[in-house]
Scaffold this motif. Structure first.
Motif, short mmCIF file in Angstrom:
data_model
loop_
_atom_site.label_atom_id
_atom_site.label_comp_id
_atom_site.label_asym_id
_atom_site.label_seq_id
_atom_site.Cartn_x
_atom_site.Cartn_y
_atom_site.Cartn_z
N ARG A 93 54.06 74.93 -3.60
CA ARG A 93 54.63 73.67 -3.63
C ARG A 93 53.48 72.51 -3.71
NH1 ARG A 93 56.83 74.18 0.60
NH2 ARG A 93 55.75 73.17 2.20
N ALA A 94 52.34 72.96 -3.13
CA ALA A 94 51.12 72.13 -3.01
C ALA A 94 50.51 72.09 -4.30
CB ALA A 94 49.95 72.60 -1.96
N ALA A 95 50.34 73.28 -4.95
CA ALA A 95 49.72 73.38 -6.49
C ALA A 95 50.61 72.43 -7.35
CB ALA A 95 49.73 74.85 -6.83
N LYS A 96 51.87 72.41 -7.16
CA LYS A 96 52.79 71.67 -7.95
C LYS A 96 52.41 70.00 -7.61
CE LYS A 96 55.19 72.52 -10.83
NZ LYS A 96 54.98 72.80 -12.26
N ALA A 97 52.24 69.80 -6.28
CA ALA A 97 51.90 68.40 -6.18
C ALA A 97 50.64 68.02 -6.76
CB ALA A 97 51.94 68.14 -4.45
N ALA A 98 49.80 68.85 -6.29
CA ALA A 98 48.36 68.50 -7.03
C ALA A 98 48.40 68.09 -8.45
CB ALA A 98 47.33 69.65 -6.91
N GLU A 99 49.15 69.20 -9.10
CA GLU A 99 49.17 69.06 -10.58
C GLU A 99 49.88 67.45 -10.87
OE1 GLU A 99 51.77 70.93 -14.34
OE2 GLU A 99 51.72 71.91 -12.39
N THR A 100 50.96 67.14 -10.16
CA THR A 100 51.67 65.99 -10.45
C THR A 100 50.48 64.89 -10.18
OG1 THR A 100 53.77 66.84 -9.95
CG2 THR A 100 53.49 64.50 -9.71
N PHE A 101 49.76 64.91 -9.18
CA PHE A 101 48.93 63.72 -8.74
C PHE A 101 48.02 63.54 -9.97
CE2 PHE A 101 44.97 62.20 -7.09
CZ PHE A 101 45.35 61.20 -6.27
N SER A 343 38.75 59.21 -0.23
CA SER A 343 40.11 60.13 -0.08
C SER A 343 41.25 59.31 -0.42
CB SER A 343 39.98 60.95 0.92
OG SER A 343 38.75 61.66 1.11
N GLN A 344 41.25 58.25 -1.20
CA GLN A 344 42.26 57.58 -1.53
C GLN A 344 42.20 56.59 -2.67
OE1 GLN A 344 43.10 55.18 2.06
NE2 GLN A 344 41.70 53.39 1.30
N ILE A 350 44.89 60.55 -0.67
CA ILE A 350 45.09 61.84 -1.52
C ILE A 350 45.33 62.93 -0.57
CG2 ILE A 350 44.24 63.30 -3.11
CD1 ILE A 350 42.24 61.01 -4.06
N PRO A 351 46.55 63.29 -0.53
CA PRO A 351 46.90 64.25 0.73
C PRO A 351 45.96 65.77 0.70
CG PRO A 351 48.75 64.26 -0.85
CD PRO A 351 47.69 63.11 -1.46
N TYR A 352 45.58 66.21 -0.54
CA TYR A 352 45.11 67.58 -0.38
C TYR A 352 43.48 67.15 -0.35
CZ TYR A 352 45.11 66.62 -5.55
OH TYR A 352 44.88 65.87 -6.40
N LEU A 353 43.11 65.82 -0.21
CA LEU A 353 41.62 65.72 0.02
C LEU A 353 41.43 64.83 1.06
CD1 LEU A 353 40.48 64.52 -3.84
CD2 LEU A 353 40.06 66.69 -2.72
N LEU A 388 37.40 59.69 -4.62
CA LEU A 388 37.46 60.97 -4.14
C LEU A 388 36.94 61.36 -2.70
CD1 LEU A 388 37.31 62.69 -7.72
CD2 LEU A 388 39.31 61.83 -6.25
N ARG A 389 36.54 62.45 -2.57
CA ARG A 389 36.21 62.95 -1.22
C ARG A 389 34.53 63.25 -1.02
NH1 ARG A 389 39.26 67.50 1.82
NH2 ARG A 389 38.40 68.94 0.14
N TYR A 390 34.12 64.00 -2.25
CA TYR A 390 32.68 64.23 -2.37
C TYR A 390 32.08 65.15 -1.16
CZ TYR A 390 33.59 60.59 -5.81
OH TYR A 390 33.94 59.86 -6.79
N ASN A 391 32.82 66.00 -0.92
CA ASN A 391 32.61 66.81 0.31
C ASN A 391 32.05 66.23 1.33
OD1 ASN A 391 33.29 69.01 -1.38
ND2 ASN A 391 31.31 69.26 -2.22
N MET A 392 32.47 65.26 1.85
CA MET A 392 31.91 64.45 3.05
C MET A 392 32.77 64.62 4.21
SD MET A 392 30.68 60.65 1.31
CE MET A 392 29.94 60.42 2.87
N HIS A 393 33.87 65.57 4.09
CA HIS A 393 34.50 66.04 5.28
C HIS A 393 34.13 66.98 6.28
CE1 HIS A 393 35.47 69.05 2.28
NE2 HIS A 393 36.10 69.69 3.24
#
Length: 431
Positions: A93-101, A343-344, A350-353, A388-393
């Motif tokens: 489900r997460a992979a499909k959500a990422a693909e859609t995004f 991340s938005q 962006i939920p998975y970031l 994006l997030r750029y690994n700052m999390h």
């Protein structure tokens, strides 16, 4: 021949069915649009009629296509995936959500890099909402000042939970311009003077709250033993970045060596990761460098949980006409830029970031920016915000820095590490 005689009437039947379907669809569309029965449709809006006609045409084309190229039947596992209810396979489900995004936000793939692509006028060709045309920005020095109940900056007090800041009332002793906290609490003033926002993201009033950002305390205790556990990690997502006159070995990694040396002299324990994350199988791969870097630095942080500060040191990529240079302590010095990934997108998070440290990252870069602007006017460009997030999390004190650009000399960028080390020391010591 027998098979041919049998097949011909079957093909003919298919063609007849298609022709019949086409006639029905076209007749219905014509009737609906008023061509056959104008009195029934004269009150309908034309855009709606056009939508109906287009929908009918699409259905017709799909029907014709499927007659000659029918979809293959689903395999067993495909049918099972299609029947999954919500919890059976969250990874799918997460992979499909990422693909859609990513299908909906393809522009992020184009604008995902952290380089600004500034032209000679200081304008971002990728589409910043706000640009800094001269490359320099004066800031605010807030050491030793606090805020009273009216919101005014008062000398000798401290913001609750925050390090001390210099008094901003007179600006005496500071080469850069200083401001009242009330000015920074004005969202429009803050964004205009301190930030450049790329069109891939948005930064609202609730997020860019100066009082909250300045109340964060990033002070570290100094280590006294040479063998102390590392506190600061310096690494380079794009290790191959070099400069206008670079000789062999004179790249961003060598600049990181000098920054690590300076911070060590200041009393911090530094881990400099010189790993190459942007080359795979002998080929430059900047697009996946952030993925490779995440793997590497996650392992380093797991092995060294004492690390509290993470610095990703880059150099910017700008127009060949652009020169990001100033003078600090009599030396020709490359200008630097602090960078934050939010991340938005303008449509939302962006939920998975997810970045649970996003506000701390923003507070860290703002406090560094203000210190640099107060003590080294012209040294910093505006803080750059992208989607994006750029690994700052990975840590609250995560920082991405663009030191100069490809048009700077190696010496100019190396010189920039000296005021940068001083700025880090001010914030991390709480001075």
């Amino acid at each position: 021949m027998k098979n041919g005689r049998i097949r011909f009437p079957l093909v003919r039947k298919q063609i007849l069915r298609i022709m019949l379907a086409a006639a029905v669809c076209l007749t219905a569309a014509k009737a609906w649009s008023g061509g056959l029965f104008p009195s029934l449709t004269m009150g309908l809006e034309m855009p709606k009629l056009q939508n109906v006609v287009w929908d009918a045409g699409e259905l017709l084309l799909r029907h014709i296509w499927n007659q000659f190229y029918p979809e293959p039947p689903q395999s067993g596992w495909e049918r099972n995936l299609a029947k999954l209810d919500g919890e059976s396979d969250p990874a799918y489900r997460a992979a499909k959500a990422a693909e859609t995004f990513w299908k909906e936000h393809e522009y992020l793939a184009l604008y995902g890099n952290e380089e600004t692509k500034l032209d000679g006028n200081g304008t971002d060709r990728e589409g910043m909402n706000e640009s800094n045309t001269d490359g320099a920005e004066t800031g605010v020095g807030l050491s030793g000042a606090g805020v009273d109940s009216s919101g005014a900056v008062s000398q000798g007090t401290a913001v609750s939970g925050a390090p001390s800041f210099p008094a901003a009332a007179s600006g005496a002793g500071f080469p850069g311009q200083t401001y009242q906290l009330a000015q920074l609490e004005d969202y429009d003033f803050l964004m205009k003077h301190f930030y450049s926002v790329h069109t891939s993201t948005t930064a609202g009033r609730d997020l860019m709250d100066a009082r909250k950002l300045l109340s964060r305390n990033f002070q570290l205790e100094l280590e006294t033993e040479s063998s102390a556990a590392p506190q600061i990690l310096i690494y380079h997502t794009h290790s191959q970045e070099a400069f206008a006159d670079s000789k062999e070995g004179e790249n961003i990694v060598a600049v990181g060596d000098y920054l690590a040396e300076l911070l060590t002299q200041k009393g911090f324990s530094v881990y400099h990761d010189r790993s190459v994350y942007d080359v795979r199988d002998g080929k430059l791969d900047r697009n996946r460098a952030y993925t490779y870097a995440l793997e590497g630095i996650s392992r380093i942080l797991e092995e060294n949980p004492s690390i509290q500060v993470v610095i990703d040191l880059h150099r910017d990529g700008v127009s060949e006409k652009t020169r990001l240079v100033t003078e600090v302590n009599g030396k020709s010095t490359a200008q630097i830029m602090f960078f934050n990934g939010l991340s938005q997108t303008p449509e939302g998070p962006i939920p998975y970031l997810e970045n649970p440290n996003r506000e701390d990252n923003l507070a860290f870069s703002l406090q560094l920016q203000l210190k640099a602007a107060a003590y080294y006017p012209g040294f910093t460009r505006k803080i750059y915000l992208k989607g994006l997030r750029y690994n700052m999390h990975l840590r609250p004190r995560s920082c991405l820095i663009e030191a100069g650009a490809q048009t700077n000399t190696y010496e100019e960028v190396k010189n920039a590490m000296e005021p940068l080390a001083e700025v880090f020391t001010m914030v991390l010591r709480g001075n």
